[in-house]
Motif scaffolding. Sequence first.
Motif, mmCIF file in Angstrom:
data_model
loop_
_atom_site.group_PDB
_atom_site.id
_atom_site.type_symbol
_atom_site.label_atom_id
_atom_site.label_comp_id
_atom_site.label_asym_id
_atom_site.label_seq_id
_atom_site.Cartn_x
_atom_site.Cartn_y
_atom_site.Cartn_z
ATOM 1 N N VAL A 71 0.868 -1.175 0.000
ATOM 2 C CA VAL A 71 0.000 0.000 0.000
ATOM 3 C C VAL A 71 0.906 1.226 0.000
ATOM 4 O O VAL A 71 1.567 1.521 0.999
ATOM 5 N N ALA A 72 0.985 1.888 -1.146
ATOM 6 C CA ALA A 72 1.819 3.081 -1.267
ATOM 7 C C ALA A 72 1.049 4.268 -0.707
ATOM 8 O O ALA A 72 -0.050 4.571 -1.174
ATOM 9 N N VAL A 73 1.609 4.902 0.312
ATOM 10 C CA VAL A 73 0.931 6.020 0.977
ATOM 11 C C VAL A 73 1.645 7.330 0.666
ATOM 12 O O VAL A 73 2.865 7.367 0.517
ATOM 13 N N SER A 74 0.875 8.389 0.536
ATOM 14 C CA SER A 74 1.432 9.729 0.258
ATOM 15 C C SER A 74 2.444 9.681 -0.878
ATOM 16 O O SER A 74 3.530 10.222 -0.777
ATOM 17 N N ASP A 75 2.068 8.993 -1.937
ATOM 18 C CA ASP A 75 2.976 8.777 -3.063
ATOM 19 C C ASP A 75 2.234 9.057 -4.362
ATOM 20 O O ASP A 75 1.042 8.754 -4.482
ATOM 21 N N LYS A 76 2.927 9.628 -5.322
ATOM 22 C CA LYS A 76 2.340 9.842 -6.642
ATOM 23 C C LYS A 76 2.332 8.500 -7.377
ATOM 24 O O LYS A 76 3.325 7.770 -7.342
ATOM 25 N N PRO A 77 1.235 8.169 -8.052
ATOM 26 C CA PRO A 77 1.157 6.883 -8.760
ATOM 27 C C PRO A 77 2.341 6.638 -9.696
ATOM 28 O O PRO A 77 2.846 5.522 -9.773
ATOM 29 N N GLU A 78 2.808 7.689 -10.377
ATOM 30 C CA GLU A 78 3.939 7.491 -11.307
ATOM 31 C C GLU A 78 5.242 7.189 -10.545
ATOM 32 O O GLU A 78 6.082 6.426 -11.020
ATOM 33 N N ASP A 79 5.401 7.763 -9.340
ATOM 34 C CA ASP A 79 6.589 7.467 -8.519
ATOM 35 C C ASP A 79 6.518 6.042 -7.980
ATOM 36 O O ASP A 79 7.525 5.332 -7.938
ATOM 37 N N THR A 80 5.318 5.629 -7.588
ATOM 38 C CA THR A 80 5.132 4.250 -7.124
ATOM 39 C C THR A 80 5.462 3.284 -8.254
ATOM 40 O O THR A 80 6.205 2.320 -8.062
ATOM 41 N N ALA A 81 4.913 3.536 -9.440
ATOM 42 C CA ALA A 81 5.132 2.650 -10.593
ATOM 43 C C ALA A 81 6.616 2.555 -10.929
ATOM 44 O O ALA A 81 7.131 1.466 -11.215
ATOM 45 N N SER A 82 7.322 3.676 -10.861
ATOM 46 C CA SER A 82 8.755 3.688 -11.129
ATOM 47 C C SER A 82 9.514 2.858 -10.092
ATOM 48 O O SER A 82 10.413 2.086 -10.429
ATOM 49 N N ALA A 83 9.134 2.984 -8.822
ATOM 50 C CA ALA A 83 9.787 2.222 -7.749
ATOM 51 C C ALA A 83 9.507 0.726 -7.894
ATOM 52 O O ALA A 83 10.405 -0.100 -7.705
ATOM 53 N N VAL A 84 8.262 0.381 -8.246
ATOM 54 C CA VAL A 84 7.911 -1.027 -8.449
ATOM 55 C C VAL A 84 8.825 -1.633 -9.512
ATOM 56 O O VAL A 84 9.371 -2.724 -9.337
ATOM 57 N N LYS A 85 9.029 -0.890 -10.592
ATOM 58 C CA LYS A 85 9.873 -1.374 -11.685
ATOM 59 C C LYS A 85 11.349 -1.453 -11.262
ATOM 60 O O LYS A 85 12.003 -2.483 -11.443
ATOM 61 N N SER A 86 11.869 -0.381 -10.675
ATOM 62 C CA SER A 86 13.293 -0.347 -10.345
ATOM 63 C C SER A 86 13.667 -1.304 -9.214
ATOM 64 O O SER A 86 14.783 -1.815 -9.175
ATOM 65 N N LEU A 87 12.731 -1.563 -8.296
ATOM 66 C CA LEU A 87 13.004 -2.461 -7.176
ATOM 67 C C LEU A 87 12.658 -3.912 -7.496
ATOM 68 O O LEU A 87 12.935 -4.802 -6.699
ATOM 69 N N GLY A 88 12.032 -4.148 -8.647
ATOM 70 C CA GLY A 88 11.672 -5.509 -9.042
ATOM 71 C C GLY A 88 10.547 -6.096 -8.205
ATOM 72 O O GLY A 88 10.506 -7.308 -7.984
ATOM 73 N N ILE A 89 9.633 -5.250 -7.763
ATOM 74 C CA ILE A 89 8.519 -5.719 -6.923
ATOM 75 C C ILE A 89 7.621 -6.641 -7.743
ATOM 76 O O ILE A 89 7.182 -6.288 -8.828
ATOM 77 N N ASN A 90 7.389 -7.845 -7.196
ATOM 78 C CA ASN A 90 6.660 -8.888 -7.927
ATOM 79 C C ASN A 90 5.336 -9.245 -7.256
ATOM 80 O O ASN A 90 4.870 -10.365 -7.339
ATOM 81 N N TYR A 91 4.740 -8.274 -6.582
ATOM 82 C CA TYR A 91 3.431 -8.465 -5.952
ATOM 83 C C TYR A 91 2.616 -7.206 -6.218
ATOM 84 O O TYR A 91 3.150 -6.207 -6.683
ATOM 85 N N THR A 92 1.330 -7.258 -5.938
ATOM 86 C CA THR A 92 0.448 -6.130 -6.261
ATOM 87 C C THR A 92 0.678 -4.971 -5.299
ATOM 88 O O THR A 92 0.712 -5.156 -4.087
ATOM 89 N N VAL A 93 0.841 -3.793 -5.875
ATOM 90 C CA VAL A 93 0.980 -2.567 -5.086
ATOM 91 C C VAL A 93 -0.187 -1.653 -5.440
ATOM 92 O O VAL A 93 -0.467 -1.420 -6.612
ATOM 93 N N PHE A 94 -0.859 -1.193 -4.398
ATOM 94 C CA PHE A 94 -1.978 -0.278 -4.549
ATOM 95 C C PHE A 94 -1.530 1.105 -4.125
ATOM 96 O O PHE A 94 -0.771 1.247 -3.169
ATOM 97 N N ASN A 95 -1.999 2.122 -4.827
ATOM 98 C CA ASN A 95 -1.769 3.498 -4.385
ATOM 99 C C ASN A 95 -2.959 3.915 -3.544
ATOM 100 O O ASN A 95 -4.097 3.834 -3.995
ATOM 101 N N GLU A 96 -2.672 4.342 -2.336
ATOM 102 C CA GLU A 96 -3.742 4.823 -1.476
ATOM 103 C C GLU A 96 -4.031 6.265 -1.872
ATOM 104 O O GLU A 96 -3.156 7.114 -1.802
#
Length: 141
Positions: A71-96
């Motif tokens: 659950v990404a909190v106080s985060d811009k969706p595009e910043d979350t998406a970039s972090a998911v990609k760069s960190l190799g996150i392999n599970y669902t991340v929701f933007n709150e």
Amino acid sequence: KLNSAVVVGMQAPDIVLKDPAGVERKLSDLKGKVVLLDFWASWCMPCRKEIPYIIRANDKYKNKGLTVIGVAVSDKPEDTASAVKSLGINYTVFNEIDNSATKAYGIQFIPQILLIGPDGSIIANDLRGEDIVDTIGQYLD
């Protein structure tokens, strides 16, 4: 620090989140599974340090009944998406979007990583590092 209303042994507050495709998901829909709930943000360095442990836990236990939700909190969706990609996150991340999940859980700082049992009760909170994988192992190994 977590809200005193949200402690180990209590039922996890039900929250509704929208996935990246805009589909609404309810936490209560995951009853019967062990759920790792990670409140984090792309700009939070301590949060980012926990991601490799969460990925390892997901890799090890996703076929044994674990569901990981970021659950990404106080985060811009595009910043979350970039972090998911760069960190190799392999599970669902929701933007709150509306802070409802943060409020429901009384989240006052991040990261806050909780483990919710198949019955919907909180079985661990404030998990960090190797404890993430080890604690899940107590329930799914």
